[in-house]
Design an enzyme around this catalytic site. Structure first.
Site, PDB file in Angstrom:
ATOM      1  N   ARG A   1      31.495  13.236 -19.357  1.00  0.00           N
ATOM      2  CA  ARG A   1      31.858  14.012 -18.047  1.00  0.00           C
ATOM      3  C   ARG A   1      31.156  15.225 -18.361  1.00  0.00           C
ATOM      4  O   ARG A   1      31.555  15.748 -19.623  1.00  0.00           O
ATOM      5  CB  ARG A   1      33.078  14.416 -17.820  1.00  0.00           C
ATOM      6  CG  ARG A   1      32.816  13.222 -17.169  1.00  0.00           C
ATOM      7  CD  ARG A   1      34.230  13.064 -15.781  1.00  0.00           C
ATOM      8  NE  ARG A   1      34.254  11.505 -15.123  1.00  0.00           N
ATOM      9  CZ  ARG A   1      34.170  10.619 -14.272  1.00  0.00           C
ATOM     10  NH1 ARG A   1      32.686  11.610 -14.057  1.00  0.00           N
ATOM     11  NH2 ARG A   1      34.330   9.729 -14.400  1.00  0.00           N
TER      12      ARG A   1
ATOM     13  N   GLU B   1      19.267  23.082 -23.551  1.00  0.00           N
ATOM     14  CA  GLU B   1      19.705  23.558 -24.161  1.00  0.00           C
ATOM     15  C   GLU B   1      20.488  23.434 -26.072  1.00  0.00           C
ATOM     16  O   GLU B   1      20.615  23.914 -26.148  1.00  0.00           O
ATOM     17  CB  GLU B   1      20.877  23.882 -23.287  1.00  0.00           C
ATOM     18  CG  GLU B   1      20.584  25.200 -22.326  1.00  0.00           C
ATOM     19  CD  GLU B   1      21.564  25.752 -21.363  1.00  0.00           C
ATOM     20  OE1 GLU B   1      22.920  25.426 -21.510  1.00  0.00           O
ATOM     21  OE2 GLU B   1      20.884  26.531 -19.746  1.00  0.00           O
TER      22      GLU B   1
ATOM     23  N   HIS C   1      19.601  14.033 -24.333  1.00  0.00           N
ATOM     24  CA  HIS C   1      20.399  13.362 -23.419  1.00  0.00           C
ATOM     25  C   HIS C   1      20.189  13.567 -21.905  1.00  0.00           C
ATOM     26  O   HIS C   1      19.183  14.038 -21.404  1.00  0.00           O
ATOM     27  CB  HIS C   1      21.637  14.231 -23.076  1.00  0.00           C
ATOM     28  CG  HIS C   1      21.462  15.627 -23.275  1.00  0.00           C
ATOM     29  ND1 HIS C   1      20.925  17.025 -24.422  1.00  0.00           N
ATOM     30  CD2 HIS C   1      21.318  16.766 -21.717  1.00  0.00           C
ATOM     31  CE1 HIS C   1      20.884  18.264 -24.325  1.00  0.00           C
ATOM     32  NE2 HIS C   1      21.594  18.248 -22.509  1.00  0.00           N
TER      33      HIS C   1
ATOM     34  N   HIS D   1      21.352  13.441 -17.430  1.00  0.00           N
ATOM     35  CA  HIS D   1      22.389  14.093 -16.798  1.00  0.00           C
ATOM     36  C   HIS D   1      22.460  13.023 -15.218  1.00  0.00           C
ATOM     37  O   HIS D   1      21.152  12.816 -15.248  1.00  0.00           O
ATOM     38  CB  HIS D   1      21.977  15.584 -16.581  1.00  0.00           C
ATOM     39  CG  HIS D   1      22.074  16.265 -17.468  1.00  0.00           C
ATOM     40  ND1 HIS D   1      23.243  17.478 -17.350  1.00  0.00           N
ATOM     41  CD2 HIS D   1      21.013  17.218 -18.403  1.00  0.00           C
ATOM     42  CE1 HIS D   1      22.777  18.286 -18.149  1.00  0.00           C
ATOM     43  NE2 HIS D   1      21.882  18.415 -18.801  1.00  0.00           N
TER      44      HIS D   1
END
Length: 117
Positions: free
Chosen positions: A31, A97, A102, A104
């Site tokens: 999360r 960032e 990764h 989302h």
């Protein structure tokens, strides 16, 4: 392979806590600590790759597994019926960032247009 200064590598190593929601031998989903939607899960390869292109060129099978885990997370979270968004920021101009590839997984509410004018 990992980067000792990388936030996500530290999460994979267990040095920084996370709320893990799904894990395979090579991929971790957890999360987001600052969720933008009711479902906001990050899906990462456990090995360090700077961005999408880096991962795809180095290990296409791991890229496919990362995508499959993201789809499984959407199913686990119950958002496949109503719709969900998968986002990968790749590079500074895209808003990346943390320079560990990764994805989302967003869902749980209407998401509106993909990019605002």
């Amino acid at each position: 392979m990992n980067d000792n200064d990388c936030l996500f590598c530290k999460i994979v190593a267990g040095e920084i806590p996370s709320k893990r929601v799904r894990e395979t031998q090579r991929v971790l989903a957890f999360r987001d600590i600052n969720p933008k939607t009711p479902t906001h899960v990050l899906v990462i390869p456990k090995d360090h790759y700077a961005d999408v292109a880096d991962l795809v060129h180095a290990d296409p099978e791991l890229a496919a597994e990362t995508l499959a885990v993201a789809a499984a997370v959407a199913d686990d979270e119950g958002v496949t019926g109503s719709g969900w968004r998968l986002l990968a920021n790749s590079g500074p101009d895209a808003g990346q960032e943390v320079f560990h590839m990764h994805l989302h997984v967003f869902g749980g509410k209407p998401l509106g247009p993909m990019i605002s004018a």
